[in-house]
Design a protein around this motif. Structure first.
Motif, PDB file in Angstrom:
ATOM      1  N   LEU A  34      17.586  38.405 -57.830  1.00 17.07           N
ATOM      2  CA  LEU A  34      16.185  38.689 -57.513  1.00 17.07           C
ATOM      3  C   LEU A  34      15.489  39.404 -58.675  1.00 17.07           C
ATOM      4  O   LEU A  34      14.319  39.128 -58.983  1.00 17.07           O
ATOM      5  CB  LEU A  34      16.089  39.526 -56.240  1.00 17.07           C
ATOM      6  CG  LEU A  34      16.516  38.811 -54.945  1.00 17.07           C
ATOM      7  CD1 LEU A  34      16.459  39.776 -53.759  1.00 17.07           C
ATOM      8  CD2 LEU A  34      15.648  37.594 -54.681  1.00 17.07           C
ATOM      9  N   SER A  55      10.892  43.772 -56.606  1.00 11.93           N
ATOM     10  CA  SER A  55       9.832  43.435 -57.572  1.00 11.93           C
ATOM     11  C   SER A  55       9.031  44.667 -57.973  1.00 11.93           C
ATOM     12  O   SER A  55       8.745  44.892 -59.153  1.00 11.93           O
ATOM     13  CB  SER A  55       8.887  42.380 -56.980  1.00 11.93           C
ATOM     14  OG  SER A  55       9.548  41.159 -56.791  1.00 11.93           O
ATOM     15  N   GLY A 103      14.682  34.994 -52.459  1.00 13.29           N
ATOM     16  CA  GLY A 103      15.322  35.750 -51.382  1.00 13.29           C
ATOM     17  C   GLY A 103      15.564  34.900 -50.149  1.00 13.29           C
ATOM     18  O   GLY A 103      16.626  34.974 -49.521  1.00 13.29           O
ATOM     19  N   PRO A 112      13.106  41.402 -51.734  1.00 14.93           N
ATOM     20  CA  PRO A 112      12.465  41.003 -52.997  1.00 14.93           C
ATOM     21  C   PRO A 112      11.171  41.762 -53.293  1.00 14.93           C
ATOM     22  O   PRO A 112      10.863  42.022 -54.461  1.00 14.93           O
ATOM     23  CB  PRO A 112      12.170  39.511 -52.792  1.00 14.93           C
ATOM     24  CG  PRO A 112      13.112  39.063 -51.750  1.00 14.93           C
ATOM     25  CD  PRO A 112      13.316  40.237 -50.854  1.00 14.93           C
ATOM     26  N   THR A 116      14.975  36.774 -61.367  1.00 19.48           N
ATOM     27  CA  THR A 116      13.891  35.872 -60.951  1.00 19.48           C
ATOM     28  C   THR A 116      12.543  36.536 -61.154  1.00 19.48           C
ATOM     29  O   THR A 116      11.601  35.926 -61.690  1.00 19.48           O
ATOM     30  CB  THR A 116      14.052  35.486 -59.466  1.00 19.48           C
ATOM     31  OG1 THR A 116      15.318  34.854 -59.280  1.00 19.48           O
ATOM     32  CG2 THR A 116      12.950  34.537 -59.024  1.00 19.48           C
ATOM     33  N   ASN A 117      12.447  37.798 -60.749  1.00 16.59           N
ATOM     34  CA  ASN A 117      11.187  38.528 -60.908  1.00 16.59           C
ATOM     35  C   ASN A 117      10.800  38.638 -62.387  1.00 16.59           C
ATOM     36  O   ASN A 117       9.649  38.358 -62.757  1.00 16.59           O
ATOM     37  CB  ASN A 117      11.327  39.927 -60.295  1.00 16.59           C
ATOM     38  CG  ASN A 117      10.060  40.744 -60.439  1.00 16.59           C
ATOM     39  OD1 ASN A 117       9.049  40.473 -59.814  1.00 16.59           O
ATOM     40  ND2 ASN A 117      10.117  41.751 -61.292  1.00 16.59           N
ATOM     41  N   TRP A 146      15.891  39.575 -46.347  1.00 11.71           N
ATOM     42  CA  TRP A 146      15.853  38.985 -47.683  1.00 11.71           C
ATOM     43  C   TRP A 146      14.456  38.507 -48.083  1.00 11.71           C
ATOM     44  O   TRP A 146      14.277  37.877 -49.115  1.00 11.71           O
ATOM     45  CB  TRP A 146      16.897  37.872 -47.799  1.00 11.71           C
ATOM     46  CG  TRP A 146      18.264  38.482 -47.861  1.00 11.71           C
ATOM     47  CD1 TRP A 146      19.157  38.604 -46.844  1.00 11.71           C
ATOM     48  CD2 TRP A 146      18.859  39.124 -48.994  1.00 11.71           C
ATOM     49  NE1 TRP A 146      20.277  39.270 -47.267  1.00 11.71           N
ATOM     50  CE2 TRP A 146      20.122  39.606 -48.587  1.00 11.71           C
ATOM     51  CE3 TRP A 146      18.440  39.333 -50.313  1.00 11.71           C
ATOM     52  CZ2 TRP A 146      20.985  40.285 -49.449  1.00 11.71           C
ATOM     53  CZ3 TRP A 146      19.302  40.006 -51.177  1.00 11.71           C
ATOM     54  CH2 TRP A 146      20.550  40.472 -50.742  1.00 11.71           C
ATOM     55  N   SER A 160      23.207  39.108 -55.499  1.00  9.04           N
ATOM     56  CA  SER A 160      21.903  38.653 -55.001  1.00  9.04           C
ATOM     57  C   SER A 160      20.775  39.547 -55.513  1.00  9.04           C
ATOM     58  O   SER A 160      19.698  39.056 -55.865  1.00  9.04           O
ATOM     59  CB  SER A 160      21.902  38.638 -53.471  1.00  9.04           C
ATOM     60  OG  SER A 160      22.834  37.713 -52.975  1.00  9.04           O
ATOM     61  N   SER A 209      10.287  35.759 -56.362  1.00  5.29           N
ATOM     62  CA  SER A 209      11.423  36.542 -55.878  1.00  5.29           C
ATOM     63  C   SER A 209      11.582  36.391 -54.369  1.00  5.29           C
ATOM     64  O   SER A 209      12.700  36.307 -53.856  1.00  5.29           O
ATOM     65  CB  SER A 209      11.239  38.025 -56.222  1.00  5.29           C
ATOM     66  OG  SER A 209      11.310  38.227 -57.607  1.00  5.29           O
TER      67      SER A 209
END
Length: 273
Positions: free
Chosen positions: A149, A216, A193, A212, A152-153, A208, A145, A189
């Motif tokens: 994240l 980030s 999350g 993030p 994704t960031n 969550w 996870s 993010s």
């Protein structure tokens, strides 16, 4: 094979290897990150022109010691050692931030090189292997996870920055990063999350949502810090083991700087609960 296809295939192999090895067993997780650690040490020593023998031996021995004798969260003496490890890593993280924001140096002294290779590379890798462990033992979904994240960031920081980015974040270190990209990456993010909390790992949405934000901020700083080391060394990539992506350090610069701060956050949650 063109560069875009090479980069895509290399990225797919990296992500698949990471997810499969992490999910399969604790041993495969340890082995993969042990290999990543040794390559990262080698690349960093190349980057700062440091003799590789001691860092590789120290890194390998320390990593084996930390993973082989892992007993879990409930062992009091080990938990004390983890806190000391975290404190040492955070101290070097502050030193890295000083190098990024304050220091005008274009050369790093020999003592600092050893401090960086231990506290910026070796110790964070050990902390990465501790993050997936909680009261119920090893949970690979936690570390997967965190990587989701980070990815994704990175992805949305690039997309948003490319689309609407006008204000440079730290132009002298990384000319392409923008303030708009930074906040865009953080926003997506946080969304990721929340989705992870609801559909993948479960647990508190609040945790969550906070995770993030931490990830980030410190993944961006981690990327900038590695860029600073590369700028001092006057190189584009830390290595060439991953076609189109550079070296292991280039791929893991975010997680190695994120790890101590995420681990600190989890320690706070552990004591509060």
């Amino acid at each position: 094979m063109n560069e875009t296809l090479k980069r895509f295939l290399s990225g797919v192999i990296y992500v698949a290897l990471l997810i499969i090895a992490t999910s399969y067993s604790v041993t495969s997780f340890y082995v993969l990150f042990g290999i990543f650690l040794l390559i990262a040490i080698y690349e960093f020593c190349q980057l700062v022109h440091l003799n590789k023998i001691f860092p590789l031996l120290f890194g390998g021995f320390t990593y084996i010691l930390a993973t082989y004798f892992k007993k879990g969260f409930t062992n009091a003496s080990e938990h004390t050692n983890d806190i000391l490890l975290l404190a040492a890593t955070l101290f070097v993280s502050v030193k890295c931030l000083h190098l990024l924001f304050v220091s005008k140096k274009n050369k790093i002294d020999k003592l600092s090189k050893y401090i960086y290779v231990i506290g910026y590379v070796i110790f964070p890798f050990i902390l990465i292997t501790k993050i997936p462990f909680g009261r119920d033992g090893f949970n690979p979904q936690i570390i997967i996870s965190i990587f989701i994240l980070i990815w994704t960031n990175d992805t949305f920081a690039y997309i948003v920055g490319k689309s609407i980015g006008k204000h440079k974040l730290i132009e002298r270190i990384s000319p392409k990063k923008t303030v708009e990209g930074f906040f865009g990456g953080m926003l997506f993010s946080i969304i990721a999350g929340i989705l992870i909390s609801k559909f993948y790992i479960g647990g508190s949405i609040l945790i969550w949502t906070i995770s993030p934000v931490i990830i980030s901020i410190f993944s961006t700083l981690g990327d900038l810090i590695e860029s600073k080391f590369k700028r001092i060394a006057d190189v584009k990539d830390s290595g060439n083991i991953m076609p189109g992506h550079g070296g292991v350090l280039d791929r893991l610069d975010s997680i190695i700087f994120v790890a101590p701060f995420v681990y600190l956050f989890y320690q706070i949650l552990y004591y509060v609960s």
